[in-house]
Design a protein around this motif. Structure first.
Motif, short mmCIF file in Angstrom:
data_model
loop_
_atom_site.label_atom_id
_atom_site.label_comp_id
_atom_site.label_asym_id
_atom_site.label_seq_id
_atom_site.Cartn_x
_atom_site.Cartn_y
_atom_site.Cartn_z
N ARG A 16 0.87 -1.03 0.10
CA ARG A 16 -0.13 0.14 0.02
C ARG A 16 0.79 1.28 0.04
N HIS A 17 0.36 2.54 -0.03
CA HIS A 17 0.87 3.83 -0.09
C HIS A 17 1.29 3.95 1.42
N PHE A 18 2.50 4.75 1.86
CA PHE A 18 2.74 5.18 2.88
C PHE A 18 2.58 6.74 3.02
N LEU A 41 8.29 6.70 -3.20
CA LEU A 41 8.17 5.54 -3.15
C LEU A 41 6.78 5.30 -3.63
N ASN A 42 5.80 6.11 -3.30
CA ASN A 42 4.40 5.63 -3.74
C ASN A 42 4.23 5.78 -5.04
N GLU A 43 5.21 7.09 -5.85
CA GLU A 43 5.23 7.09 -6.95
C GLU A 43 5.67 5.83 -7.78
N ILE A 44 6.87 5.23 -7.35
CA ILE A 44 7.34 4.14 -7.75
C ILE A 44 6.38 2.83 -7.64
N TYR A 45 5.59 2.72 -6.66
CA TYR A 45 4.66 1.84 -6.54
C TYR A 45 3.59 2.20 -7.59
N ASP A 46 2.97 3.07 -7.62
CA ASP A 46 2.03 3.36 -8.70
C ASP A 46 2.53 2.97 -10.16
N GLU A 47 3.88 3.27 -10.43
CA GLU A 47 4.35 2.86 -11.81
C GLU A 47 4.51 1.56 -11.85
N ALA A 48 4.82 0.73 -10.78
CA ALA A 48 4.68 -0.76 -10.97
C ALA A 48 3.50 -1.36 -11.00
#
Length: 86
Positions: A16-18, A41-48
């Motif tokens: 999840r997002h932090f 990290l949230n941006e990297i998560y969204d891209e993945a």
């Protein structure tokens, strides 16, 4: 501060997002450490997540508009590498 460890394949576990104001320390498989903002990290998560959905023919909300079958809706592991914090 949250501390995460990269596995041997280059992924961190992130379901999840932090909170955006949090700092996250990532210890890479080679032993180096880098501090990320949670926003990055949230941006990297969204891209993945977007890449996963595109590869599995899911729409932006994670729904399969094709024939009905059970499909995993999200991701749990996010690829990271040194230098991605900027």
């Amino acid at each position: 501060m949250i501390s995460l460890h990269q596995d041997a394949q280059g992924f961190i576990r992130m379901k999840r997002h932090f909170p955006a104001s949090t700092e996250v320390s990532v210890v890479f498989a080679d032993g180096t450490e880098e501090v990320f903002t949670a926003r990055r990290l949230n941006e990297i998560y969204d891209e993945a997540l977007a890449s996963y959905r595109a590869a599995n023919h899911l729409d932006a909300k994670g729904f399969d508009r094709g024939p009905k079958k059970k499909v995993q809706q999200g991701i749990e592991f996010v690829p990271v590498s040194p230098g991605m914090s900027s």
